[in-house]
Design an enzyme around this catalytic site. Structure first.
Site, PDB file in Angstrom:
ATOM      1  N   GLY A  17      23.786  -6.889   5.350  1.00 36.59           N
ATOM      2  CA  GLY A  17      24.516  -8.150   5.536  1.00 36.59           C
ATOM      3  C   GLY A  17      25.580  -8.268   4.451  1.00 36.59           C
ATOM      4  O   GLY A  17      26.002  -7.271   3.855  1.00 36.59           O
ATOM      5  N   PHE A  18      26.010  -9.499   4.176  1.00 34.27           N
ATOM      6  CA  PHE A  18      27.071  -9.705   3.188  1.00 34.27           C
ATOM      7  C   PHE A  18      26.667  -9.165   1.818  1.00 34.27           C
ATOM      8  O   PHE A  18      27.458  -8.513   1.132  1.00 34.27           O
ATOM      9  CB  PHE A  18      27.408 -11.198   3.076  1.00 34.27           C
ATOM     10  CG  PHE A  18      28.152 -11.716   4.265  1.00 34.27           C
ATOM     11  CD1 PHE A  18      29.499 -11.459   4.426  1.00 34.27           C
ATOM     12  CD2 PHE A  18      27.508 -12.455   5.249  1.00 34.27           C
ATOM     13  CE1 PHE A  18      30.208 -11.925   5.522  1.00 34.27           C
ATOM     14  CE2 PHE A  18      28.194 -12.929   6.361  1.00 34.27           C
ATOM     15  CZ  PHE A  18      29.544 -12.662   6.491  1.00 34.27           C
ATOM     16  N   GLU A 174      29.486 -27.140  14.156  1.00 30.59           N
ATOM     17  CA  GLU A 174      30.412 -26.232  14.838  1.00 30.59           C
ATOM     18  C   GLU A 174      29.965 -25.984  16.281  1.00 30.59           C
ATOM     19  O   GLU A 174      30.792 -25.941  17.196  1.00 30.59           O
ATOM     20  CB  GLU A 174      30.538 -24.924  14.053  1.00 30.59           C
ATOM     21  CG  GLU A 174      31.201 -25.193  12.707  1.00 30.59           C
ATOM     22  CD  GLU A 174      31.516 -23.957  11.867  1.00 30.59           C
ATOM     23  OE1 GLU A 174      32.343 -24.086  10.968  1.00 30.59           O
ATOM     24  OE2 GLU A 174      30.935 -22.885  12.101  1.00 30.59           O
ATOM     25  N   ASP A 305      20.912 -14.509   0.469  1.00 27.31           N
ATOM     26  CA  ASP A 305      20.057 -15.628   0.916  1.00 27.31           C
ATOM     27  C   ASP A 305      18.612 -15.503   0.435  1.00 27.31           C
ATOM     28  O   ASP A 305      17.948 -16.509   0.194  1.00 27.31           O
ATOM     29  CB  ASP A 305      20.021 -15.667   2.457  1.00 27.31           C
ATOM     30  CG  ASP A 305      21.251 -16.338   3.054  1.00 27.31           C
ATOM     31  OD1 ASP A 305      22.168 -16.695   2.293  1.00 27.31           O
ATOM     32  OD2 ASP A 305      21.286 -16.492   4.292  1.00 27.31           O
ATOM     33  N   GLN A 323      29.572 -16.311   0.374  1.00 25.68           N
ATOM     34  CA  GLN A 323      30.195 -16.034  -0.926  1.00 25.68           C
ATOM     35  C   GLN A 323      29.194 -15.711  -2.043  1.00 25.68           C
ATOM     36  O   GLN A 323      29.375 -14.710  -2.741  1.00 25.68           O
ATOM     37  CB  GLN A 323      31.124 -17.194  -1.338  1.00 25.68           C
ATOM     38  CG  GLN A 323      32.561 -17.001  -0.880  1.00 25.68           C
ATOM     39  CD  GLN A 323      33.178 -15.685  -1.342  1.00 25.68           C
ATOM     40  OE1 GLN A 323      32.985 -15.230  -2.469  1.00 25.68           O
ATOM     41  NE2 GLN A 323      33.912 -15.041  -0.470  1.00 25.68           N
TER      42      GLN A 323
END
Ligand SMILES: Cc1cc2nc3c(=O)[nH]c(=O)nc-3n(C[C@H](O)[C@H](O)[C@H](O)COP(=O)(O)OP(=O)(O)OC[C@H]3O[C@@H](n4cnc5c(N)ncnc54)[C@H](O)[C@@H]3O)c2cc1C
Length: 432
Positions: A17-18, A174, A305, A323
């Protein structure tokens, strides 16, 4: 696993992931053997999952093949596997394709949906944490309208056209906005024989404001935008039960709805094997120090996370957002190289670049550290930041083209039921 032993130390990263990707990038072409393991062979750009779910984007435009990113990197291995357990005493991990030893282990497994222990809710609601789940949601939304055409009972038709989104954070806001745009622009054209005014979108938030991590202006404006789009916003209301038809809440209010989407919380995607004292029970996040090292460990790190780094500014850990994950991965790579070369390490300090959310066409809210703004300009900023952050030129181009097309044509052409949604727990109104 068919990975040769090398003379260099082996760094195993769980999760592309990020956070994991950022750490892997920082370690490429160094005197290390890097093994990246993920249960998917692609990186998912989660912030745009809701657009896949509502027919705005193709799923593959927000995914990027992990192997491709490291095609030209020496000493890099990718393995498609589920990591099942960590054995810290043996410096080994157990996976669905075998065991692997490591010199350094980086846990970057991200998070999963938190149902706060309510199994019945978990059984019946829809999640949106992965591409397959977004595709399920896309199919289910469209299948509900197909079914609504066939039922003669008005109450059943209303239930099929009633959508409940639980959680008023960025994901819920959203998604509710995107459903409202479908109601306005797409569904009346596709289903002329249905009265689309009967479609309801309910956004349920447990606290007194939407987007609670953002400024009061952003929260208020997001609510105004949603109300204008005909979304029913319910605040200070908690969903306590859902049996597939009726949503019960903490007050008298209840909803009869075929679709409930759970965006009310996440918790760490922990892996078995670490000492129980390393994990925070409430959030399932792993306790790490200011260098991302797991509590009581010498060579295991956690980032993104899954990691809970308690600092003065972020006592309960950093926000579970892209971020912090990217920045932690980048610094950890630097620190690992420094540690191996006997150089001083740098403590993590989060550089908060701001938070944003979009509600729909020309409607977004942006909180930068020194400037807060909402509306059309915010919407362009939101689009630019998301385009810039997507991985791969092809993905950026496809997403950009889709957005331009959707903007000009007021359309969402990927409203396709490619893989029908199958769930044995789903209530069928036509088979009663
Ligand atoms: C719908 C949605 C919208 C979001 N919108 C935003 C937004 O607008 N802005 C923002 O900043 N953040 C947003 N986020 C949050 C952001 O996506 C996460 O904070 C970020 O992805 C965390 O990065 P990570 O690397 O820690 O975890 P992830 O990106 O989740 O990556 C974890 C990886 O680990 C892999 N993995 C997990 N367990 C295992 C295992 N046992 N074995 C092998 N592989 C495993 C997974 O397959 C995954 O690839 C959103 C999240 C969601 C779900």
């Amino acid at each position: 696993m068919n990975i040769s032993q090398s003379s260099f130390p082996r760094v195993v990263i769980i999760g592309g992931g990020f956070a994991g990707l950022s750490a892997a990038k920082g370690l490429e072409n160094k005197e290390l053997q890097v093994v990246l393991i993920d249960k998917h062979n692609y990186h998912t750009f989660q912030p745009l999952l809701y657009q896949v779910a509502t027919g705005g984007l193709e799923p593959d435009s927000i995914a990027f093949p992990l192997r491709k990113r490291f095609n030209d990197v020496d000493n890099f291995y990718f393995r498609l596997a589920d990591v099942l357990k960590i054995h810290p005493e043996q410096n080994e991990i157990e996976t669905s394709i075998g065991m692997l030893d490591y010199d350094y282990l980086i846990i970057a497994t991200g998070s999963k949906t938190n149902f706060f222990g309510n199994k019945r809710i978990e059984t019946h609601v829809m999640e949106m944490k992965s591409i397959p789940q977004s595709l399920n949601l896309r199919s289910m939304i469209l299948e509900n309208f197909e079914e609504a055409l066939l039922v003669s009972n008005l109450e059943d038709r209303r239930a099929l056209m009633n959508f409940v989104v639980v959680g008023g954070g960025p994901t819920g806001v959203e998604l509710a906005g995107a459903l409202a745009e479908m109601k306005k622009e797409i569904l009346p054209k596709d289903y002329p024989d249905l009265d689309i005014r009967e479609m309801k979108i309910n956004l349920i938030q447990g606290t007194g404001e939407l987007l609670s991590g953002m400024s009061a202006e952003a929260s208020k404006k997001a609510e105004d935008f949603l109300v204008k789009l005909d979304v029913d916003v319910w605040k200070n209301l908690r969903v306590v039960d859902y049996d597939g038809i009726v949503v019960k809440t903490s007050s008298e209010a209840s909803f009869t709805a075929a679709t409930v989407i759970w965006a009310a919380g996440v918790q760490g995607e922990a892996i078995d094997g670490l000492d129980a004292t390393c994990t925070i029970e409430r959030t399932n996040r792993i306790k790490v120090d200011g260098f991302s090292k797991v509590l009581n460990s010498k060579n295991i790190y956690a980032i993104g996370d899954i990691a809970r780094m308690s600092t003065k500014a972020y006592e309960d850990g950093h926000p579970m957002m892209a971020q912090p994950a990217i920045q932690q991965g980048k610094l950890l790579a630097k620190n690992l190289l420094a540690e191996i070369n006997g150089k001083p390490l740098q403590q993590f300090i989060y550089n908060d670049k701001g938070v944003m959310a979009t509600i729909g066409r020309n409607k977004a809210v942006v909180d930068l550290p020194k400037w807060k703004f909402q509306g059309v300009f915010a919407w362009f900023v939101w689009m630019f930041v998301h385009l810039y952050s997507l991985i791969g030129f092809r993905n950026k181009t496809i997403v950009f083209m889709n957005w331009v097309y959707n903007y000009i044509r007021y359309d969402r052409e990927t409203r396709l039921i490619i893989r029908p949604f199958k769930n044995k727990n789903k209530y069928s109104f036509t088979e009663k």
